[in-house]
Design an enzyme around this catalytic site. Structure first.
Site, PDB file in Angstrom:
ATOM      1  N   TYR C 153       0.899  -1.255  -0.130  1.00 38.62           N
ATOM      2  CA  TYR C 153      -0.144   0.119  -0.005  1.00 38.62           C
ATOM      3  C   TYR C 153       0.801   1.243   0.006  1.00 38.62           C
ATOM      4  O   TYR C 153       1.056   1.862   1.016  1.00 38.62           O
ATOM      5  CB  TYR C 153      -0.748  -0.043   1.190  1.00 38.62           C
ATOM      6  N   VAL C 189       0.730 -10.533  -3.903  1.00 36.70           N
ATOM      7  CA  VAL C 189       0.580  -9.234  -3.421  1.00 36.70           C
ATOM      8  C   VAL C 189      -0.821  -8.555  -3.464  1.00 36.70           C
ATOM      9  O   VAL C 189      -1.616  -9.009  -4.404  1.00 36.70           O
ATOM     10  CB  VAL C 189       1.465  -8.255  -4.407  1.00 36.70           C
ATOM     11  N   LYS C 190      -1.145  -7.906  -2.368  1.00 34.81           N
ATOM     12  CA  LYS C 190      -2.396  -7.295  -2.282  1.00 34.81           C
ATOM     13  C   LYS C 190      -2.477  -5.912  -2.458  1.00 34.81           C
ATOM     14  O   LYS C 190      -1.641  -5.366  -1.978  1.00 34.81           O
ATOM     15  CB  LYS C 190      -2.708  -7.634  -0.707  1.00 34.81           C
ATOM     16  N   CYS C 191      -3.316  -5.598  -3.368  1.00 32.63           N
ATOM     17  CA  CYS C 191      -3.110  -3.909  -3.924  1.00 32.63           C
ATOM     18  C   CYS C 191      -4.515  -3.253  -3.866  1.00 32.63           C
ATOM     19  O   CYS C 191      -5.698  -3.967  -4.051  1.00 32.63           O
ATOM     20  CB  CYS C 191      -2.618  -4.021  -5.443  1.00 32.63           C
TER      21      CYS C 191
END
Lengths: 269, 269, 269, 269, 269
Positions: C153, C189-191
């Site tokens: 983030y 990956v968290k976006c």
């Protein structure tokens, strides 16, 4: 707390600590009144007086002390108290702090210290760092079974900016500092003389059975000085840590004789 | 969470923690209303009352406590909760912080602690450092199998500068602090009384099965105080941590008797 | 990267992560729309839906989760993803930072985590500290053989003060954050959703075979929300991490059913 | 202190240290007067003169030195003193600091150092960090049994802002720095020449048996330089550490011959 | 220094390092001129050209590289140089700093690196931290026997505020940076081209036998670029590290062919 009565740094429950850390803390200027005092062996010799139950030295001098003992086949020298932190007054600091320059391991294993000493400046913006440093020191000393002497000297911005306090020798400040010695796990706490027997009494009232030693003032007459020492002993104090008032004199023996009487013999009477 | 019901610091699922860390946190001034309370053994004795399921002490006093037990052959003293961090109010700090002065290892291995305590000031600019400190503490306590009591006291710049909050006892602040106890892995969370039963209810609503104890206020009448305690218990609270309100009294026994009834017996009825 | 296809947190190569770290990050306010959601066991139950391939919890809740499984003899609960860092929004911080509150060792050895999660705020003045923290986390996770999910983030002063960026969901910012996941060694990956399929495509173009999951937005209609999810899957996305949009509803099952279809079944068609 | 007389870095109790750390401290500009001096092997060769009892090098050059010895089958090269910290003058620093770039372990185990060196800037705002760094260095050196040479150079804000001091070569400053070498546990202290024999005498008066070496000045005539060296030796000094004054000359041999006579032979006469 | 001739990252004593750390350092923007270059496998393929003696990757891409080799049964890929530190240009930093995101242990044991790389920004206010980081890296690399490539890029406030320097490519700055590589124990130093052969000669004059590689500029014509490379080789340079100038082209093979001739064959002629 447990073993302090059995420790070589006490006698009849009391102590006289000959402190010789001035070369670190103040530099050569402290030797000017008595130039021979710059020579560590001179002060090591003074420490052979029976009155002295501990000589407090920084690491380098402690190494020197052990060498001097060996080379001179000395017996009866004072038990060694290694001062683990200290600072010079050369540095520009934001507020009071005293970094460690000796580990407990080195003090005990290599220097065979009988006790270790640590200075804490509660009231400084660096107080919390010193608590953290002290935690490690205290626990390591427990592991090695050596007593811990806390130079508890509240000072710095927190004291200066607090209108309720008059300064480092304010009895409330001194008593709080002494209590911290108890709370944090010291065996002996070394405090500034708060100016009166009442002040010392107030300190004794809040430290339980913790040993207390008065930090020697350098500017009074012998008589006034001895009176201050006596006044602390009368209300439960356990002696004195003294430096310049001893090693700055031509002949410290008479004063040491008197201190021996006051600290160890009157008490046991 | 797992073992707290089996822990000696609870009884019928509830706790009364006698906190005696005031010598560290506030200094001797807290002993003035009852000078005998400066003597740790006085408070240790108070802790022998059946109502007390834990006595919370800093490291130095914990050492003293174990010595006192041995020397006085004490049975029935309160289980020992070692408070691992703390601070003096002498220091000038940018914002709230409480350094560790005891390791979990020392508390458990050397002091035989039944539980450990840690204070966290969420809301401070030092909050993140305290989370990091707490992580190590919590995991070490799990390794040793001792429960963790979190003094969760949100305060500092983040609270002061947030217009949505009225201060440290704002119910939203107290509830958030309690929830952090759950999220971070405490077994018991100690919170300020948020001023009403509704406030405590709101806190209980967000902590699942986590044990909660109210931090004792010192200024109300006994009746008002007991009412507050009861009001938290009615909505799921698990007791009280109290200090000055006990040790500052000439005779704490009647109040402890009443607290015992309220905390342990009414609940089990 | 290697083992992610075999990991229980993926199914047909995709993931639906039920994130329940809001009690840490936002406090009780996030439970207000659905008070039952404050009770962790309520959300644990939601996680039993087949669509959920991982439940993301902070340490304390992860302990609670394992206890709940044992006490309720639960089978088919979601695989546990322990979130290793986090922060409260109580603190006053100079810029974004998220301290670790769980070690990889504790997550894997004591909590039997199937995966670990870490939040990085590239763009913050604390970015470099987080890279250093992440390095230790990533390498420890490799040693234990558990996959690493990076909440990437970018935010903070570096983004705010850069006139080329419009904010946290600027497609260039999101894509850079995703690429960092690849460069630094994450497995997933968290976006943030960058507002359009083109934005997500741009992200996919720069991450090779790295798994990507969209961070669930909470404010759109179900239809719009599902459209966004689909639009990421169409261009290579691997699913969703969602919290409030699920646990704040009275009955999350219908939405979970639809998400299951979109994420796992359409893809394999 | 113990072993310094037996150390290869002394001869008849004195030392001549050829310092070649200018590439680190000042950069290539120091080689301009004698371009060949940029080539380390040129200076290594100079070090083969009998007068040199130690060559002081940073880690990279020390590696090079050992390689050069092997490849050239050199005998009679100078004993190696690895300088453990240093800094470039490229950096913008708040105040003087010199980070470590070699561990004692690497210096002794991998580079077979005969001694180690450390620079301390007492008086800097970073003084306390350097004390802490030095503590580790000194204790590790003791464990390995190699002597410790302290470059004791008080400088920085604490000196500049103190009206009692005229600067880095103020005799009071130099003597305090030398005393710190004794207090902190160095075996040899390297000090700036304080401008007069009286100044050096004052320094010798406060360091007990600690070895002292003068830091070579580069700007005087040979005669004046040799006079300064002699003047320190007459009052107890133990030699010289010199760099540019040697390696910047076309033919350093005549000056080294003279220094050998002054430092090692006159003394033993 | 010792083993660099035997290392797979050199050939005939020279090196061509294909650097692909732009995704970390600059983000996706560097792939825009040649979108396929965003795909790591595309660049891995480029690295199979005989001219390439090392491919420099951050940890995550190095993991990917090993996986790609296995899955594609690749032979003849470039030796792997793991870049241990790096940073994004998203962050707001006080001055240049590059945190470590891979340990030497992980690079060698898990990724089987043939060499490691580290970037140092001498001249930054964070220079001293980077020296400390580099010390650990260099010594660990020695323990594992892998060569160390130092990206020596002086920049930051110390350079900007020094009126004697014109910037990062000032020949004096570049030469000082190169010398630091020698002093701190690198095996290869990577430097900016200082604008002329004279500048590179000045650099070679102060680094002894240390290997030097030119950092590839991206903006000149092929001819001018090859001339620059040749000009460094003529005066003792050992090759090139190049990134965008290769992977941003549609067909990098012709340029790689020419570089191979210039770097490896002309030299051995």
């Amino acid at each position: 707390m447990k073993d302090i009565e059995e420790s070589p740094i006490t006698r009849n429950g009391n102590s006289l600590i000959l402190a010789y850390d001035h070369g670190t803390e103040h530099g050569p200027v402290d030797f000017e009144p008595m130039p021979a005092s710059a020579d560590p062996t001179h002060v090591f010799d003074v420490g052979r007086h029976d009155a002295v139950t501990a000589i407090a030295l920084q690491k380098g001098l402690a190494e020197y002390y052990r060498l001097w003992e060996t080379e001179n086949d000395v017996e009866g020298g004072a038990p060694l108290l290694v001062k683990l932190n200290g600072n010079s007054n050369l540095a520009a600091r934001e507020d009071y702090y005293s970094p460690k320059q000796c580990s407990v391991r080195y003090a005990v294993e290599e220097l065979d210290a009988a006790a270790i000493g640590y200075t804490m400046y509660a009231g400084s913006v660096h107080e919390d760092e010193m608590w953290t440093d002290f935690r490690e020191v205290q626990e390591a000393a427990r592991d090695y079974g050596v007593p811990v002497v806390l130079w508890s000297y509240p000072r710095g911005r927190g004291i200066q900016e607090n209108e309720e306090y008059t300064g480092q020798t304010d009895p409330d400040v001194v008593a709080y500092g002494a209590r911290l010695g108890l709370e944090l796990g010291a065996d002996v706490v070394k405090c500034k003389y708060p100016g009166s027997q009442e002040g010392w009494q107030a300190l004794e009232d809040v430290v339980g059975e913790l040993k207390t030693v008065m930090s020697g003032g350098s500017k009074r007459s012998d008589e006034a000085f001895l009176d201050d020492v006596s006044s602390t002993l009368e209300v439960g104090g356990n002696g004195l840590a003294v430096g310049r008032n001893i090693f700055q004199r031509e002949n410290p023996e008479p004063l040491l004789d008197k201190l021996e009487t006051v600290i160890f013999e009157d008490e046991s009477a």
